[in-house]
Design a protein around this motif. Structure first.
Motif, mmCIF file in Angstrom:
data_model
loop_
_atom_site.group_PDB
_atom_site.id
_atom_site.type_symbol
_atom_site.label_atom_id
_atom_site.label_comp_id
_atom_site.label_asym_id
_atom_site.label_seq_id
_atom_site.Cartn_x
_atom_site.Cartn_y
_atom_site.Cartn_z
ATOM 1 N N VAL A 33 28.752 36.295 41.871
ATOM 2 C CA VAL A 33 29.489 35.123 41.406
ATOM 3 C C VAL A 33 29.516 35.119 39.880
ATOM 4 N N GLU A 34 30.714 35.169 39.318
ATOM 5 C CA GLU A 34 30.860 35.153 37.867
ATOM 6 C C GLU A 34 30.177 33.913 37.293
ATOM 7 N N GLY A 35 29.331 34.116 36.284
ATOM 8 C CA GLY A 35 28.643 33.008 35.644
ATOM 9 C C GLY A 35 27.384 32.545 36.357
ATOM 10 N N ASP A 36 26.997 33.233 37.446
ATOM 11 C CA ASP A 36 25.771 32.861 38.165
ATOM 12 C C ASP A 36 24.643 33.795 37.743
ATOM 13 N N VAL A 37 23.464 33.237 37.601
ATOM 14 C CA VAL A 37 22.300 33.987 37.133
ATOM 15 C C VAL A 37 21.936 35.144 38.070
ATOM 16 N N HIS A 38 22.313 35.074 39.335
ATOM 17 C CA HIS A 38 21.962 36.120 40.292
ATOM 18 C C HIS A 38 23.004 37.241 40.378
ATOM 19 N N ALA A 39 24.064 37.178 39.580
ATOM 20 C CA ALA A 39 25.082 38.220 39.591
ATOM 21 C C ALA A 39 24.556 39.469 38.882
ATOM 22 N N GLY A 40 24.849 40.624 39.457
ATOM 23 C CA GLY A 40 24.461 41.883 38.834
ATOM 24 C C GLY A 40 24.371 42.995 39.852
ATOM 25 N N GLU A 41 24.421 44.227 39.369
ATOM 26 C CA GLU A 41 24.342 45.393 40.249
ATOM 27 C C GLU A 41 22.928 45.626 40.768
ATOM 28 N N THR A 42 21.928 45.252 39.969
ATOM 29 C CA THR A 42 20.532 45.418 40.385
ATOM 30 C C THR A 42 19.906 44.044 40.603
ATOM 31 N N ILE A 43 18.749 44.033 41.209
ATOM 32 C CA ILE A 43 18.063 42.795 41.603
ATOM 33 C C ILE A 43 18.018 41.783 40.462
ATOM 34 N N ARG A 44 18.344 40.538 40.786
ATOM 35 C CA ARG A 44 18.314 39.442 39.819
ATOM 36 C C ARG A 44 17.399 38.301 40.267
ATOM 37 N N HIS A 45 16.764 38.485 41.433
ATOM 38 C CA HIS A 45 15.810 37.485 41.911
ATOM 39 C C HIS A 45 14.633 37.471 40.944
ATOM 40 N N GLN A 46 14.311 36.315 40.424
ATOM 41 C CA GLN A 46 13.360 36.184 39.320
ATOM 42 C C GLN A 46 12.023 36.863 39.603
ATOM 43 N N PHE A 47 11.447 36.668 40.779
ATOM 44 C CA PHE A 47 10.148 37.255 41.099
ATOM 45 C C PHE A 47 10.278 38.745 41.374
ATOM 46 N N ARG A 48 11.285 39.131 42.168
ATOM 47 C CA ARG A 48 11.425 40.536 42.564
ATOM 48 C C ARG A 48 11.794 41.439 41.391
ATOM 49 N N MET A 49 12.389 40.896 40.337
ATOM 50 C CA MET A 49 12.722 41.711 39.158
ATOM 51 C C MET A 49 11.469 42.283 38.504
ATOM 52 N N THR A 50 10.336 41.632 38.691
ATOM 53 C CA THR A 50 9.112 42.098 38.045
ATOM 54 C C THR A 50 8.578 43.376 38.663
ATOM 55 N N TYR A 51 8.880 43.634 39.947
ATOM 56 C CA TYR A 51 8.341 44.837 40.572
ATOM 57 C C TYR A 51 9.404 45.740 41.205
ATOM 58 N N GLU A 52 10.667 45.313 41.283
ATOM 59 C CA GLU A 52 11.740 46.147 41.833
ATOM 60 C C GLU A 52 13.012 46.040 40.980
ATOM 61 N N PRO A 53 12.916 46.162 39.673
ATOM 62 C CA PRO A 53 14.059 45.848 38.811
ATOM 63 C C PRO A 53 15.270 46.767 38.968
ATOM 64 N N ASP A 54 15.073 47.972 39.488
ATOM 65 C CA ASP A 54 16.174 48.931 39.542
ATOM 66 C C ASP A 54 16.818 49.059 40.920
ATOM 67 N N LEU A 55 16.325 48.303 41.900
ATOM 68 C CA LEU A 55 16.911 48.378 43.240
ATOM 69 C C LEU A 55 18.271 47.686 43.260
ATOM 70 N N PRO A 56 19.174 48.133 44.153
ATOM 71 C CA PRO A 56 20.482 47.479 44.259
ATOM 72 C C PRO A 56 20.334 46.002 44.620
ATOM 73 N N ASN A 57 21.213 45.192 44.085
ATOM 74 C CA ASN A 57 21.209 43.752 44.342
ATOM 75 C C ASN A 57 21.931 43.474 45.655
ATOM 76 N N LEU A 58 21.184 43.288 46.719
ATOM 77 C CA LEU A 58 21.755 42.960 48.030
ATOM 78 C C LEU A 58 21.892 41.456 48.214
ATOM 79 N N ARG A 59 21.571 40.691 47.155
ATOM 80 C CA ARG A 59 21.576 39.234 47.194
ATOM 81 C C ARG A 59 22.523 38.676 46.125
ATOM 82 N N GLN A 60 23.709 39.263 46.015
ATOM 83 C CA GLN A 60 24.667 38.828 45.000
ATOM 84 C C GLN A 60 25.238 37.446 45.293
#
Length: 182
Positions: A33-60
């Motif tokens: 979603v344009e303008g949403d904090v969770h938009a991106g090709e890789t993980i944008r979930h705040q907690f999961r970014m700390t340990y899986e930052p390069d995985l594909p974002n399946l939660r766009q």
């Protein structure tokens, strides 16, 4: 196959539990979603970014069925669109029964692919005490619990989505895979 309609669209540019409703949202292929904090090709979930930052974002994109709000109201919880962090709220679509890989056409152009179930987080209890316990149900197909807090998807085709847009479902080829937590 026409299944239902969009009842609300929401986004938030900052990390917050709830997302404000908007007259429309723009879905961007491969991003979210344009303008949403969770938009991106890789993980944008705040907690999961700390340990899986390069995985594909399946939660766009987070989709939730409006019927859940009615079920929760019967149990004393007042919840409305966007308050549980979803981007797209639907009516008349059994989101939780969709198989992995189902395509949802939202409005005229946007298409999302369902990737899995949203796992409810403990912040739900911060929003409404005791609400987290209502986000689980016994799966009638097994003896395991499943999540009721909507589904996650990736954007396959860009487009703008509005409340009252139709939702059309295209199921993947058989055999279907049941949704799992993503």
């Amino acid at each position: 196959m026409s299944a239902g309609r969009v009842t609300a669209v929401s986004r938030n540019a900052t990390y917050a539990f709830s997302k404000p409703n908007h007259p429309s949202v723009r879905l961007l292929a491969g991003l979210g979603v344009e303008g949403d904090v969770h938009a991106g090709e890789t993980i944008r979930h705040q907690f999961r970014m700390t340990y899986e930052p390069d995985l594909p974002n399946l939660r766009q994109v987070h989709l939730m069925h409006e019927e859940l709000f009615e079920e929760l109201a019967l149990k004393g919880y007042e919840v409305s669109a966007g308050q549980l962090g979803e981007n797209i709220t639907t009516r008349g679509v059994d989101l939780l029964a969709l198989p992995t890989g189902a395509l949802l056409r939202l409005g005229a152009d946007a298409v999302v692919e369902v990737t899995g179930l949203r796992n409810p987080c403990s912040k739900i209890n911060d929003f409404r005490t005791g609400l987290l316990g209502e986000m689980f149900a016994l799966d009638p197909r097994s003896t395991e619990f499943t999540f009721k807090s909507g589904v996650m998807a990736v954007v396959r085709q860009s487009g703008t989505v509005h409340p009252n847009d139709p939702v059309e479902i295209e199921l993947p080829a058989h055999p279907h895979r049941a949704l799992e937590r993503v």
